[in-house]
Design a protein around this motif. Structure first.
Motif, PDB file in Angstrom:
ATOM      1  N   GLY A   1       0.834  -1.190   0.000  1.00 16.66           N
ATOM      2  CA  GLY A   1       0.000   0.000   0.000  1.00 16.66           C
ATOM      3  C   GLY A   1       0.871   1.243   0.000  1.00 16.66           C
ATOM      4  O   GLY A   1       1.732   1.409   0.859  1.00 16.66           O
ATOM      5  N   ARG A   2       0.632   2.121  -0.992  1.00 22.04           N
ATOM      6  CA  ARG A   2       1.500   3.280  -1.141  1.00 22.04           C
ATOM      7  C   ARG A   2       1.314   4.289  -0.020  1.00 22.04           C
ATOM      8  O   ARG A   2       2.268   4.900   0.450  1.00 22.04           O
ATOM      9  N   ARG A   3       0.085   4.483   0.398  1.00 24.15           N
ATOM     10  CA  ARG A   3      -0.122   5.421   1.503  1.00 24.15           C
ATOM     11  C   ARG A   3       0.497   4.885   2.787  1.00 24.15           C
ATOM     12  O   ARG A   3       1.113   5.641   3.561  1.00 24.15           O
ATOM     13  N   ARG A   4       0.355   3.603   3.028  1.00 23.49           N
ATOM     14  CA  ARG A   4       0.934   3.019   4.238  1.00 23.49           C
ATOM     15  C   ARG A   4       2.456   3.149   4.229  1.00 23.49           C
ATOM     16  O   ARG A   4       3.068   3.504   5.247  1.00 23.49           O
ATOM     17  N   ALA A   5       3.085   2.861   3.092  1.00 21.95           N
ATOM     18  CA  ALA A   5       4.532   2.999   2.992  1.00 21.95           C
ATOM     19  C   ALA A   5       4.954   4.458   3.141  1.00 21.95           C
ATOM     20  O   ALA A   5       5.973   4.765   3.782  1.00 21.95           O
ATOM     21  N   PHE A   6       4.179   5.353   2.546  1.00 27.14           N
ATOM     22  CA  PHE A   6       4.464   6.789   2.652  1.00 27.14           C
ATOM     23  C   PHE A   6       4.442   7.241   4.107  1.00 27.14           C
ATOM     24  O   PHE A   6       5.373   7.910   4.590  1.00 27.14           O
ATOM     25  N   VAL A   7       3.404   6.870   4.845  1.00 23.86           N
ATOM     26  CA  VAL A   7       3.272   7.280   6.245  1.00 23.86           C
ATOM     27  C   VAL A   7       4.391   6.669   7.090  1.00 23.86           C
ATOM     28  O   VAL A   7       4.996   7.346   7.944  1.00 23.86           O
ATOM     29  N   ALA A   8       4.685   5.390   6.863  1.00 24.16           N
ATOM     30  CA  ALA A   8       5.756   4.742   7.626  1.00 24.16           C
ATOM     31  C   ALA A   8       7.102   5.403   7.354  1.00 24.16           C
ATOM     32  O   ALA A   8       7.908   5.622   8.273  1.00 24.16           O
TER      33      ALA A   8
ATOM     34  N   VAL B   1       7.673   8.553   6.342  1.00 27.85           N
ATOM     35  CA  VAL B   1       7.709   9.885   6.953  1.00 27.85           C
ATOM     36  C   VAL B   1       7.904   9.771   8.463  1.00 27.85           C
ATOM     37  O   VAL B   1       8.640  10.566   9.077  1.00 27.85           O
ATOM     38  N   ALA B   2       7.272   8.782   9.093  1.00 30.43           N
ATOM     39  CA  ALA B   2       7.434   8.591  10.538  1.00 30.43           C
ATOM     40  C   ALA B   2       8.884   8.279  10.894  1.00 30.43           C
ATOM     41  O   ALA B   2       9.437   8.838  11.861  1.00 30.43           O
ATOM     42  N   LEU B   3       9.529   7.369  10.127  1.00 29.47           N
ATOM     43  CA  LEU B   3      10.926   7.037  10.391  1.00 29.47           C
ATOM     44  C   LEU B   3      11.824   8.246  10.152  1.00 29.47           C
ATOM     45  O   LEU B   3      12.736   8.533  10.940  1.00 29.47           O
ATOM     46  N   PHE B   4      11.584   8.962   9.066  1.00 35.28           N
ATOM     47  CA  PHE B   4      12.369  10.161   8.758  1.00 35.28           C
ATOM     48  C   PHE B   4      12.259  11.188   9.884  1.00 35.28           C
ATOM     49  O   PHE B   4      13.258  11.792  10.293  1.00 35.28           O
ATOM     50  N   THR B   5      11.061  11.380  10.396  1.00 38.57           N
ATOM     51  CA  THR B   5      10.835  12.364  11.462  1.00 38.57           C
ATOM     52  C   THR B   5      11.553  11.955  12.740  1.00 38.57           C
ATOM     53  O   THR B   5      12.199  12.780  13.410  1.00 38.57           O
ATOM     54  N   ALA B   6      11.438  10.671  13.102  1.00 36.15           N
ATOM     55  CA  ALA B   6      12.109  10.193  14.316  1.00 36.15           C
ATOM     56  C   ALA B   6      13.625  10.328  14.201  1.00 36.15           C
ATOM     57  O   ALA B   6      14.303  10.739  15.155  1.00 36.15           O
ATOM     58  N   ALA B   7      14.183   9.989  13.017  1.00 42.81           N
ATOM     59  CA  ALA B   7      15.631  10.103  12.818  1.00 42.81           C
ATOM     60  C   ALA B   7      16.075  11.562  12.879  1.00 42.81           C
ATOM     61  O   ALA B   7      17.175  11.871  13.377  1.00 42.81           O
TER      62      ALA B   7
ATOM     63  N   ALA C   1      22.187   8.836  12.247  1.00 43.90           N
ATOM     64  CA  ALA C   1      20.862   9.455  12.107  1.00 43.90           C
ATOM     65  C   ALA C   1      20.572   9.824  10.658  1.00 43.90           C
ATOM     66  O   ALA C   1      19.446   9.665  10.175  1.00 43.90           O
ATOM     67  N   ARG C   2      21.591  10.299   9.946  1.00 49.70           N
ATOM     68  CA  ARG C   2      21.401  10.646   8.540  1.00 49.70           C
ATOM     69  C   ARG C   2      21.112   9.393   7.707  1.00 49.70           C
ATOM     70  O   ARG C   2      20.317   9.436   6.759  1.00 49.70           O
ATOM     71  N   LEU C   3      21.756   8.286   8.039  1.00 52.86           N
ATOM     72  CA  LEU C   3      21.460   7.032   7.355  1.00 52.86           C
ATOM     73  C   LEU C   3      20.000   6.620   7.579  1.00 52.86           C
ATOM     74  O   LEU C   3      19.300   6.208   6.645  1.00 52.86           O
ATOM     75  N   ALA C   4      19.533   6.744   8.825  1.00 54.80           N
ATOM     76  CA  ALA C   4      18.144   6.399   9.127  1.00 54.80           C
ATOM     77  C   ALA C   4      17.177   7.340   8.414  1.00 54.80           C
ATOM     78  O   ALA C   4      16.112   6.915   7.936  1.00 54.80           O
ATOM     79  N   GLN C   5      17.520   8.638   8.339  1.00 59.72           N
ATOM     80  CA  GLN C   5      16.702   9.567   7.570  1.00 59.72           C
ATOM     81  C   GLN C   5      16.574   9.100   6.117  1.00 59.72           C
ATOM     82  O   GLN C   5      15.492   9.157   5.517  1.00 59.72           O
ATOM     83  N   GLY C   6      17.686   8.646   5.559  1.00 62.97           N
ATOM     84  CA  GLY C   6      17.674   8.192   4.174  1.00 62.97           C
ATOM     85  C   GLY C   6      16.784   6.986   3.965  1.00 62.97           C
ATOM     86  O   GLY C   6      16.088   6.877   2.941  1.00 62.97           O
ATOM     87  N   VAL C   7      16.774   6.065   4.943  1.00 64.84           N
ATOM     88  CA  VAL C   7      15.902   4.893   4.837  1.00 64.84           C
ATOM     89  C   VAL C   7      14.437   5.331   4.836  1.00 64.84           C
ATOM     90  O   VAL C   7      13.626   4.863   4.031  1.00 64.84           O
ATOM     91  N   GLY C   8      14.084   6.245   5.750  1.00 62.83           N
ATOM     92  CA  GLY C   8      12.715   6.743   5.783  1.00 62.83           C
ATOM     93  C   GLY C   8      12.337   7.462   4.504  1.00 62.83           C
ATOM     94  O   GLY C   8      11.234   7.285   3.976  1.00 62.83           O
ATOM     95  N   ALA C   9      13.253   8.275   3.992  1.00 60.64           N
ATOM     96  CA  ALA C   9      12.984   9.004   2.748  1.00 60.64           C
ATOM     97  C   ALA C   9      12.811   8.044   1.574  1.00 60.64           C
ATOM     98  O   ALA C   9      11.985   8.282   0.685  1.00 60.64           O
TER      99      ALA C   9
ATOM    100  N   PRO D   1       7.837  18.873  13.424  1.00 58.87           N
ATOM    101  CA  PRO D   1       6.406  19.224  13.376  1.00 58.87           C
ATOM    102  C   PRO D   1       5.742  18.921  12.041  1.00 58.87           C
ATOM    103  O   PRO D   1       4.582  18.478  12.002  1.00 58.87           O
ATOM    104  N   PHE D   2       6.465  19.133  10.943  1.00 57.67           N
ATOM    105  CA  PHE D   2       5.884  18.847   9.626  1.00 57.67           C
ATOM    106  C   PHE D   2       5.692  17.345   9.437  1.00 57.67           C
ATOM    107  O   PHE D   2       4.682  16.904   8.871  1.00 57.67           O
ATOM    108  N   GLY D   3       6.649  16.563   9.909  1.00 60.32           N
ATOM    109  CA  GLY D   3       6.514  15.114   9.792  1.00 60.32           C
ATOM    110  C   GLY D   3       5.354  14.574  10.601  1.00 60.32           C
ATOM    111  O   GLY D   3       4.594  13.711  10.137  1.00 60.32           O
ATOM    112  N   ILE D   4       5.200  15.076  11.822  1.00 62.42           N
ATOM    113  CA  ILE D   4       4.084  14.629  12.668  1.00 62.42           C
ATOM    114  C   ILE D   4       2.748  14.998  12.021  1.00 62.42           C
ATOM    115  O   ILE D   4       1.805  14.188  11.983  1.00 62.42           O
TER     116      ILE D   4
END
Length: 482
Positions: A94-101, A103-109, A125-133, A194-197
């Motif tokens: 699901g594209r929306r589910r993957a998108f939300v997941a 963004v959540a990982l990117f925000t946490a990182a 942290a930058r590596l984790a941001q990249g995974v979320g992105a 805040p934007f990610g949340i």
């Protein structure tokens, strides 16, 4: 290694017989587009937003001069290397589910990286941001193409998305300068929170989940693609630090080439590949993919080296450095707004053959930099030309790539596009940092002062960047005339 078969999930619009139906989000395409575009901008900003903060990051966390490039490379590497996998995950789960997941990982990182007290912590942290992105990015494109089905509306939405993706690099420098100067480099990361949340909370309410497609996850392809690009970037970065005679340099570069070749071989014989090679059968789409690889490789020199030129050699503070990139961002913004009108009229070929030469002119202008070059016109002029060139040459590529893509390949096509962009950026930066290091060391060994050697290294890197853009111009000639 065998492929892992995943269970087929049912989209909200395709509920199994007898299962309770879930109410679909209200159809508000404008609001859905705003959510997706905001997240896309956030993901692209982080490829450059750290640039103007690099001197302070180096001072606070103890980075070496060559190792400092990993603050950007760590993000673009994982972002680019995992994009294809992220697109395929969206197609399946699901594209929306993957998108939300994502963004959540990117925000946490981003939140964790803002509290970094060491170089290792920040890079992790930058590596984790990249995974979320990588999980969110390709699904932004797929969500846009499935939200807007009418041709003109889709072109307009994709042009805005492409403009955000291109102008975001320059906007990141401006925002990074403002935040670094007004608060701290840490707020360059905290601002994402805040934007990610907000996106995580709003997307399930206003962004519809497209139909899912049964498929297999191409694990061998994901591993060889990511490892191959990582090895190439690491090889070029090591060459910048240790020189071309270092045995690890040759090992990493050779291994990277073999892994990328292995990835292509896997994709050619896999029944459900992560990167369907049929996407390259269309001549226009194949040319657009190639330009998306070469263009960012060229323009990363502007962001990385001009930032250092303005701060280290001209004495600009972080805020002035960020604002200095305003001409580039403004030019791209104007062209993005105009693109839905001019793209159908002129087509990608004419626009690319007009924009890329303007971009080359801007890069060649930067090869004339000296220690006494003033901002106006010596830096302002090249930036303006680069903004105009990228706006004309690259904004039309997203609609070109996504035109006529089957629904089941939308995630893969969007992932491939962003993979080219991020891989080009990370490989291009690695190559140009290597060129800079080699040229400046050679100049220093010939008796040049440290300042002159640095300038020589930068102008040599700009020359190579212009060469990347020249190859992109040759590729643009292969677009169909109509």
């Amino acid at each position: 290694m065998s492929q892992q078969t995943l269970p087929t999930r049912t989209a909200p619009g395709n509920v199994r017989p007898g299962a309770p139906a879930r109410e679909a989000p209200p159809h508000r395409p404008g609001l859905a587009l705003a959510i997706v575009l905001t997240c896309q901008l956030m993901l692209i900003l982080d490829a450059t937003v750290m640039n103007v903060a690099l001197p302070r990051i180096q001072s606070d966390l103890g980075f070496t001069a060559a190792g400092l490039s990993w603050v950007m490379t760590a993000y673009s590497l994982t972002f680019g290397g995992l994009l294809l996998l992220g697109g395929r995950i969206g197609d399946i789960f699901g594209r929306r589910r993957a998108f939300v997941a994502g963004v959540a990982l990117f925000t946490a990182a981003s939140l964790v990286g803002g509290f970094a007290t060491s170089a290792t912590w920040l890079i992790a942290a930058r590596l984790a941001q990249g995974v979320g992105a990588a999980l969110a990015g390709p699904n932004t494109i797929a969500l846009v193409t499935t939200t807007f089905t009418e041709t003109k509306a889709r072109i307009r939405a994709l042009a805005l998305l492409s403009g955000i993706a291109s102008a975001g690099f320059a906007i990141g420098l401006i925002l990074g300068g403002i935040l670094t100067q007004a608060a701290s480099w840490r707020w360059v990361l905290f601002v994402n929170v805040p934007f990610g949340i907000a996106a995580v909370l709003l997307a399930p309410r206003f962004v519809r989940e497209p139909e899912r497609h049964p498929a297999r996850l191409d694990i061998p392809g994901a591993l060889t693609a990511t490892a191959g690009v990582a090895a190439l970037v690491a090889g070029f970065t090591r060459a910048a630090e240790e020189g071309w005679s270092d045995p690890w340099t040759a090992t990493l570069l050779g291994g990277g080439v073999l892994l990328v070749a292995g990835f292509l071989a896997i994709e050619a014989r896999t029944r459900q590949p992560m990167l369907p090679l049929r996407l390259f059968a269309d001549r226009n789409r194949a040319a657009a993919y190639a330009i998306f690889l070469l263009g960012p490789a060229a323009m990363m020199s502007m962001f990385f080296f001009l930032t250092q030129f303005l701060q280290d050699l001209r004495g600009f503070d972080a805020l002035r450095t960020g604002v200095a990139f305003l001409p580039m961002a403004a030019a791209m913004f104007v062209l993005t707004r105009a693109m839905p009108r001019i793209l159908p009229k002129f087509g990608p070929r004419r626009l690319a053959l007009t924009g890329i030469p303007v971009m080359i002119a801007g890069l060649l202008w930067t090869t004339q930099l000296t220690a006494s070059t003033a901002y106006f016109p010596g830096v302002f002029g090249p930036m303006l030309l680069m903004g105009l060139g990228m706006g004309l040459g690259f904004v039309p590529l997203t609609p070109t790539i996504m035109a006529n893509v089957p629904a089941q390949d939308a995630g893969a096509a969007g992932g491939a596009m962003q993979t080219m962009q991020q891989t080009g950026a990370s490989l291009g930066l690695a190559v140009l940092v290597t060129v800079f290091g080699t040229a400046s060391r050679h100049a220093a060994s010939s008796g040049s002062s440290t300042l002159d050697a640095t300038i020589h290294g930068m102008t040599t890197a700009f020359t190579v960047a212009a060469g990347f853009a020249a190859i992109a111009l040759l590729v643009a000639t292969t677009f169909r005339k109509r």
